[in-house]
Write an enzyme that holds these catalytic residues in place. Sequence first.
Site, PDB file in Angstrom:
ATOM      1  N   ASP A 102     -26.099  12.365   3.055  1.00 41.25           N
ATOM      2  CA  ASP A 102     -27.061  11.293   2.844  1.00 41.25           C
ATOM      3  C   ASP A 102     -28.470  11.876   2.805  1.00 41.25           C
ATOM      4  O   ASP A 102     -28.928  12.443   3.794  1.00 41.25           O
ATOM      5  CB  ASP A 102     -26.941  10.314   4.023  1.00 41.25           C
ATOM      6  CG  ASP A 102     -26.978   8.884   3.584  1.00 41.25           C
ATOM      7  OD1 ASP A 102     -27.908   8.545   2.839  1.00 41.25           O
ATOM      8  OD2 ASP A 102     -26.101   8.108   3.993  1.00 41.25           O
ATOM      9  N   ASP A 204     -30.677   7.803  -0.418  1.00 39.13           N
ATOM     10  CA  ASP A 204     -31.111   6.595   0.280  1.00 39.13           C
ATOM     11  C   ASP A 204     -32.346   5.967  -0.383  1.00 39.13           C
ATOM     12  O   ASP A 204     -33.294   6.685  -0.742  1.00 39.13           O
ATOM     13  CB  ASP A 204     -31.460   6.987   1.727  1.00 39.13           C
ATOM     14  CG  ASP A 204     -31.739   5.794   2.611  1.00 39.13           C
ATOM     15  OD1 ASP A 204     -30.816   4.993   2.796  1.00 39.13           O
ATOM     16  OD2 ASP A 204     -32.872   5.678   3.124  1.00 39.13           O
ATOM     17  N   GLU A 259     -28.886   4.882  -4.060  1.00 37.10           N
ATOM     18  CA  GLU A 259     -28.932   3.495  -3.594  1.00 37.10           C
ATOM     19  C   GLU A 259     -30.075   2.835  -4.358  1.00 37.10           C
ATOM     20  O   GLU A 259     -31.232   3.182  -4.173  1.00 37.10           O
ATOM     21  CB  GLU A 259     -29.197   3.448  -2.087  1.00 37.10           C
ATOM     22  CG  GLU A 259     -29.160   2.038  -1.551  1.00 37.10           C
ATOM     23  CD  GLU A 259     -29.720   1.900  -0.138  1.00 37.10           C
ATOM     24  OE1 GLU A 259     -29.288   1.002   0.572  1.00 37.10           O
ATOM     25  OE2 GLU A 259     -30.609   2.693   0.249  1.00 37.10           O
ATOM     26  N   HIS A 334     -22.112   0.660   5.699  1.00 35.62           N
ATOM     27  CA  HIS A 334     -22.709   0.574   7.027  1.00 35.62           C
ATOM     28  C   HIS A 334     -23.866  -0.429   7.084  1.00 35.62           C
ATOM     29  O   HIS A 334     -24.408  -0.672   8.160  1.00 35.62           O
ATOM     30  CB  HIS A 334     -23.218   1.961   7.435  1.00 35.62           C
ATOM     31  CG  HIS A 334     -24.343   2.411   6.551  1.00 35.62           C
ATOM     32  ND1 HIS A 334     -24.158   2.725   5.221  1.00 35.62           N
ATOM     33  CD2 HIS A 334     -25.673   2.557   6.777  1.00 35.62           C
ATOM     34  CE1 HIS A 334     -25.318   3.034   4.685  1.00 35.62           C
ATOM     35  NE2 HIS A 334     -26.257   2.944   5.607  1.00 35.62           N
ATOM     36  N   ASP A 335     -24.278  -0.966   5.949  1.00 37.09           N
ATOM     37  CA  ASP A 335     -25.365  -1.950   5.928  1.00 37.09           C
ATOM     38  C   ASP A 335     -24.834  -3.370   5.789  1.00 37.09           C
ATOM     39  O   ASP A 335     -25.606  -4.300   5.543  1.00 37.09           O
ATOM     40  CB  ASP A 335     -26.317  -1.669   4.756  1.00 37.09           C
ATOM     41  CG  ASP A 335     -27.165  -0.435   5.016  1.00 37.09           C
ATOM     42  OD1 ASP A 335     -27.389  -0.100   6.187  1.00 37.09           O
ATOM     43  OD2 ASP A 335     -27.598   0.197   4.027  1.00 37.09           O
TER      44      ASP A 335
HETATM   45  C1  NOJ Z   1     -30.697   2.224   3.436  1.00 36.72           C
HETATM   46  C2  NOJ Z   1     -29.700   2.651   4.453  1.00 36.72           C
HETATM   47  O1  NOJ Z   1     -28.414   2.451   3.930  1.00 36.72           O
HETATM   48  C3  NOJ Z   1     -29.969   1.857   5.697  1.00 36.72           C
HETATM   49  O2  NOJ Z   1     -28.959   2.009   6.652  1.00 36.72           O
HETATM   50  C4  NOJ Z   1     -31.311   2.251   6.235  1.00 36.72           C
HETATM   51  O3  NOJ Z   1     -31.632   1.423   7.323  1.00 36.72           O
HETATM   52  C5  NOJ Z   1     -32.408   2.114   5.177  1.00 36.72           C
HETATM   53  N1  NOJ Z   1     -31.999   2.612   3.899  1.00 36.72           N
HETATM   54  C6  NOJ Z   1     -33.622   2.881   5.582  1.00 36.72           C
HETATM   55  O4  NOJ Z   1     -33.401   4.253   5.442  1.00 36.72           O
END
Ligand code: NOJ
Length: 560
Positions: A102, A204, A259, A334-335
């Site tokens: 990541d 990210d 992302e 995970h989000d």
């Molecule tokens: C996206 C990540 O997937 C998330 O978990 C994170 O809190 C934010 N970006 C900030 O890096």
Amino acid sequence: MQFEINRKWWKEKVVYQLYPRSFKDTNGDGIGDINGIIQQLDYIKNLGVDVVWINPIFESPNEDMGYDIADYKAIMKEFGTMADFEFMLKGLHDRGIKLIMDLVVNHTSDEHPWFKESRKSRDNPYRNYYHWWDAEKGTPPYRWSIFDKENNAWKYDATTNSYYFHIFSEKQPDLNWENPEVRNAIYDIMKFWLDKGIDGFRLDVIACISKDINFPEMPKDMHVSKWFPYYAQGPYLHDYLQEMNREVFSKYDCMNVGEMSFVTTDDALLFVDEDRNELQTFYHFDHTGVGISQENFMYADASNWDLVAWKKIFYNWDKVFAEKGWGTMYLGNHDMSRMVSRYGNDSETFREVSAKMLHTFILSMRATPYIYNGDEIGMVNTNHTDIEAYKDVYTINYYNQLKQKGEDHKGFLLSHAKISRDNGRTPMQWDDTNQSGFSNTTPWLAVHKNYTSLNVAAQEKDPGSVLNYFKHMVQLRKEHLTLVYGAFELVDESNEQLFAYTRTLENEQFLIVLNFSDTPAQLNTTIQINKENILISNYEQPCKNNNYEPYAAVIYKTRK
Ligand code: NOJ
């Protein structure tokens, strides 16, 4: 239809996303570690997956669970050492599995040496690594922050009488990508890991690296869904991605996935058209709004579920990549809360069958599939309604803010519980022993109480389990190139319960029928279905009297 397929290894892989903090703890601190992953390498291999995406494992104070990096070239002590990392990487490679890491480079931790230097004085050589606003210019233009305690993206720093900018929490200052030294330092970090042998990166919030650094005033009452243009897809984003490609990606046979919040089907190819030399793939969020309030993303709202609209989203995205570029397919990470709780049905009656249905979906679409750890056994939400149960800075800061303002913080939590990120971060449920075999002590985040019946050990023994179904589905995708590259067409698209589509490559065709509802449903199609030609199904008899069972999933071979 005959068409050229542009084969690439990263299009044909199945990716397993591994959240290391919650995977397996071997040193008794309640936090997952690299040795835990090493212990489970054969488990990962037996899933049949080919790539592991590991969430950040770099040195970090963990304000945002590793998405706040203090040293990009060191392993977080809680997770282990560089030697552990190298051993894990070798173990994965020995098993034919690739590793992507990541890359969190929109921001660092405020404990990163760059930031510590940057805040020391206005003429420090690292000053320009971040975005500063000198206080004598007045209060900086209003900026909303997603994780900040007061939703304010500017933090005053007395040492230099200036404010610094942070989209996320105040401990996550944004890097200034307009500074070429920053970009070169990041390319150097990327090469460091690629030279160690890793196979690529998940990038990210990559759309945020270029933003309007004149910081024009942002309307205070602006809806949260509109804030991104103020932070993302700025004027130099494509230049930076092309530079990153030139400096790094083009020099390695590696994989990348960005992302890409707020990307649209209109601008998608600008990122992944191979001729532009930017990214290979990205993931968008269009299908994930279901179950979430469109007024304020912190609240759950099941009333916006509309299968017909949802199907259209997948259809539109598939069409974008029909000839160029390539997509990604995921329902959990995970989000997010757990996919079964969100898109399936986590009741005792339908949990297993709906988990299998969702796996059939993910693994039969034209895009690289991503499976989030725990979903392979159908783990579900915890839905906690007491704030003490939470560890996520996002939830905690928003809750405290409401409480301080005297607003309905309890009501917030009742709603947010269904969609909170911590739902997806509970420890892996390995077996029915204390703490689900994750740890021998109290874990950093409580184990879901259903672990005694829902766990890997039980499912490994049960041929009809979600886990074994998942493995079977992974194998089918590998055996049939049609499931990877075949053209995708919706069938009975106005059906409000069934998501049905064909996948066709040369003479081979499959018809996939998925019931997204808890009641039987009929399919309206002229395609000839032969019940003898079922490739896989989550029911022995998925269709009775022309009605597909609740949450039924079936793949028919309809040609060849
Ligand atoms: C996206 C990540 O997937 C998330 O978990 C994170 O809190 C934010 N970006 C900030 O890096």
